[in-house]
Scaffold this active site. Structure first.
Site, mmCIF file in Angstrom:
data_model
loop_
_atom_site.group_PDB
_atom_site.id
_atom_site.type_symbol
_atom_site.label_atom_id
_atom_site.label_comp_id
_atom_site.label_asym_id
_atom_site.label_seq_id
_atom_site.Cartn_x
_atom_site.Cartn_y
_atom_site.Cartn_z
ATOM 1 N N LYS A 12 0.866 -1.179 0.000
ATOM 2 C CA LYS A 12 0.000 0.000 0.000
ATOM 3 C C LYS A 12 0.894 1.218 0.000
ATOM 4 O O LYS A 12 2.038 1.166 0.460
ATOM 5 C CB LYS A 12 -0.890 0.030 1.248
ATOM 6 C CG LYS A 12 -2.197 0.746 1.029
ATOM 7 C CD LYS A 12 -3.142 -0.129 0.251
ATOM 8 C CE LYS A 12 -4.486 0.500 0.030
ATOM 9 N NZ LYS A 12 -5.455 -0.483 -0.480
HETATM 10 P P1 NAD Z 1 -13.113 7.032 -3.338
HETATM 11 O O1 NAD Z 1 -12.123 8.064 -3.001
HETATM 12 O O2 NAD Z 1 -13.492 6.796 -4.744
HETATM 13 O O3 NAD Z 1 -14.474 7.303 -2.519
HETATM 14 C C1 NAD Z 1 -14.508 7.410 -1.127
HETATM 15 C C2 NAD Z 1 -15.905 7.848 -0.749
HETATM 16 O O4 NAD Z 1 -16.013 7.839 0.668
HETATM 17 C C3 NAD Z 1 -16.253 9.263 -1.222
HETATM 18 O O5 NAD Z 1 -17.611 9.301 -1.618
HETATM 19 C C4 NAD Z 1 -16.063 10.081 0.058
HETATM 20 O O6 NAD Z 1 -16.835 11.249 0.064
HETATM 21 C C5 NAD Z 1 -16.565 9.086 1.079
HETATM 22 N N1 NAD Z 1 -16.166 9.369 2.448
HETATM 23 C C6 NAD Z 1 -14.952 9.784 2.894
HETATM 24 N N2 NAD Z 1 -15.021 9.978 4.231
HETATM 25 C C7 NAD Z 1 -16.285 9.674 4.603
HETATM 26 C C8 NAD Z 1 -16.967 9.670 5.838
HETATM 27 N N3 NAD Z 1 -16.357 10.030 6.967
HETATM 28 N N4 NAD Z 1 -18.276 9.297 5.857
HETATM 29 C C9 NAD Z 1 -18.917 8.946 4.722
HETATM 30 N N5 NAD Z 1 -18.327 8.915 3.520
HETATM 31 C C10 NAD Z 1 -17.025 9.281 3.480
HETATM 32 O O7 NAD Z 1 -12.563 5.673 -2.649
HETATM 33 P P2 NAD Z 1 -12.916 4.180 -3.052
HETATM 34 O O8 NAD Z 1 -11.925 3.726 -4.043
HETATM 35 O O9 NAD Z 1 -14.378 4.071 -3.306
HETATM 36 O O10 NAD Z 1 -12.531 3.436 -1.680
HETATM 37 C C11 NAD Z 1 -13.440 3.357 -0.605
HETATM 38 C C12 NAD Z 1 -12.986 2.257 0.344
HETATM 39 O O11 NAD Z 1 -12.917 1.026 -0.376
HETATM 40 C C13 NAD Z 1 -11.595 2.448 0.947
HETATM 41 O O12 NAD Z 1 -11.587 1.881 2.238
HETATM 42 C C14 NAD Z 1 -10.708 1.638 0.040
HETATM 43 O O13 NAD Z 1 -9.510 1.225 0.680
HETATM 44 C C15 NAD Z 1 -11.619 0.472 -0.246
HETATM 45 N N6 NAD Z 1 -11.289 -0.280 -1.464
HETATM 46 C C16 NAD Z 1 -11.266 0.336 -2.680
HETATM 47 C C17 NAD Z 1 -10.996 -0.408 -3.819
HETATM 48 C C18 NAD Z 1 -11.013 0.193 -5.195
HETATM 49 O O14 NAD Z 1 -10.867 -0.579 -6.170
HETATM 50 N N7 NAD Z 1 -11.238 1.464 -5.352
HETATM 51 C C19 NAD Z 1 -10.707 -1.776 -3.695
HETATM 52 C C20 NAD Z 1 -10.757 -2.378 -2.439
HETATM 53 C C21 NAD Z 1 -11.056 -1.608 -1.325
#
Ligand code: NAD
Length: 420
Positions: free
Chosen positions: A107
């Site tokens: 990461k």
């Molecule tokens: P992103 O940046 O696209 O979206 C994050 C979202 O969470 C946004 O809508 C943001 O406004 C919201 N957010 C942030 N803080 C918040 C809070 N306190 N309360 C409510 N909403 C909040 O990120 P993503 O890629 O969608 O990732 C989200 C989660 O999924 C993370 O934990 C990431 O590690 C995990 N993840 C992502 C992927 C991927 O392929 N993108 C894969 C596995 C896991």
């Protein structure tokens, strides 16, 4: 080890120790499995639009290299620390091993608020970060991908910066790139689609009718918005709650998630979206629903609200949304709340990243149907193994999932041996 001193790292270690106790792992093996193999911290000076020079802190952690290169996303978030990065790398290790991918976990990221950077500043931070990482990463050593705060565009800048340095296009250095520069079809949707595939499997097992079910989704980014759209439009589940970092909305009559997506595309967030009652973001998690999918940040289900959540399925789209203390409560409610643990639930992203890497190495492209079919086949196998193990050993789904991952890494370490 104080360089990783951080609450999230402590949480990942506590979770690991629970698994190590359950698996009776020898104390000589515990630290070797738990602590990251390598970590790198960099300082990134960047010219800002106002003429000043701002320095940002960047990190990359490679958790283990026993099964192949490391693989992991890149997070741009204001409070990112080395410890949090290490925790996320450790979770990636168990996730890759659970899903039989030939990777260790990694990461990385930059402590910055990408929403406060201009397009040019974001490009400068991204390129500078990759530039500093060049000696540390590579298509056979460590492959980057997107995570919170980064997107396809950032991946394209990473790939371009690395390629310019090498003198030829190395598109397999990152995954989650735009299709136009060697990304795979289906990557952007993969994590959300995987989340929904597993929710459907759980609903099937629990004999729940999707068309009579409701869902609340926290986070409306890559994972949350795709999950909401797919669950709402494809599976027929009524989405009664959504949120992002600016607003939490609840509407028992259902929210038009397509309209929400269009709104976010135009305005950047849900702040002014007006379908539903604006409620306290913490309360949203406690509203009645059949499916609760935290798809934003870590530690939102804690010992304070674990007994108050009212869902039948808890689908962990985010990494680490449930604290170990909350787990103790959820374990007691095992027949009320069916947990799909993060390393299974959100594995769709890294599985399709693996497909993207393989396609890049072979310069041979697959169709979207091939990508999706192969994704669902892997998720099906992992889901079945986790549920079977949990039933046979009378342990939680999280313990079963992590144990399968940890065991695979431990076995490989034993078979490879320890260099004298
Ligand atoms: P992103 O940046 O696209 O979206 C994050 C979202 O969470 C946004 O809508 C943001 O406004 C919201 N957010 C942030 N803080 C918040 C809070 N306190 N309360 C409510 N909403 C909040 O990120 P993503 O890629 O969608 O990732 C989200 C989660 O999924 C993370 O934990 C990431 O590690 C995990 N993840 C992502 C992927 C991927 O392929 N993108 C894969 C596995 C896991």
């Amino acid at each position: 080890m104080h360089i990783y001193d951080d609450e999230v790292f402590k949480m990942a270690c506590d979770q690991f120790q629970v698994i190590a106790d359950y698996l009776n792992i020898d104390k000589n093996d515990r630290d070797r499995l738990m602590y990251p193999k390598r970590a790198m911290a960099v300082t990134l000076p960047v010219h800002m639009d106002d003429g000043t020079t701002q320095t940002f802190q960047g990190y990359r952690v490679q958790h283990h290299l026993t099964l192949g290169p490391t693989k992991g996303g890149t997070r741009f978030a204001p409070n990112l620390s080395m410890g949090e990065t290490a925790a996320l790398a450790m979770w990636m290790s168990w996730k890759c091993a659970l899903n039989d991918l030939p990777y260790g976990g990694a990461k990385g990221g930059v402590a910055c608020d990408p929403t406060k950077l201009s397009h040019r500043e974001l490009e400068a931070v991204s390129r500078r970060y990759m530039q500093e990482m060049i000696p540390f990463v590579g298509p056979k050593t460590d492959i980057m991908g997107p995570d919170m705060g980064t997107n396809e565009q950032v991946m394209a800048w990473f790939m371009d910066t690395y390629s310019v340095y090498q003198g030829y296009s190395v598109n397999e250095i990152v995954t989650g790139k735009p299709v136009s520069v060697g990304g795979t079809v289906g990557r952007r949707e993969s994590t959300g689609r995987g989340v929904v595939y597993l929710i459907e499997r759980a609903m099937d097992m629990l004999k729940m009718n999707p068309e009579k079910s409701t869902a609340i989704i926290q986070g409306f980014g890559n994972v949350g918005s795709v999950a909401a759209l797919s669950l709402g439009l494809k599976s027929g589940v009524k989405i009664v709650g959504i949120s992002d970092h600016t607003a939490a909305l609840y509407n028992p009559k259902g929210i038009d998630v397509k309209a929400a997506e269009l709104h976010v595309q135009k305005k950047g967030n849900l702040r002014a979206f007006d379908q539903g009652d604006r409620i306290d973001p913490n309360e949203l998690l406690e509203m009645p629903c059949d499916i609760l999918a935290p798809c934003a940040i870590d530690r939102v289900i804690t010992e304070k609200n674990a007994d108050k959540i009212k869902c039948r399925i808890l689908a962990e789209g985010a990494n680490g949304p449930t604290s170990p203390e909350a787990d103790l409560h959820l374990n007691k409610r095992w027949d009320e709340v069916f947990v799909i643990p993060d390393i299974l639930c959100n594995a769709g992203g890294v599985i399709v990243s693996y497909f993207e890497w393989v396609q890049g190495l072979q310069a041979f492209l697959w169709t979207e149907t091939e990508v999706t079919d192969k994704l669902f086949r892997i998720l099906e196998s992992s889901f079945t193994r986790v549920i079977r193990r949990a039933k046979e050993h009378k342990v939680s789904h999280r313990t079963a999932a992590m144990a399968i991952g940890v065991e695979r890494v431990m076995k490989a370490k034993h078979q490879r041996g320890l260099f004298p």
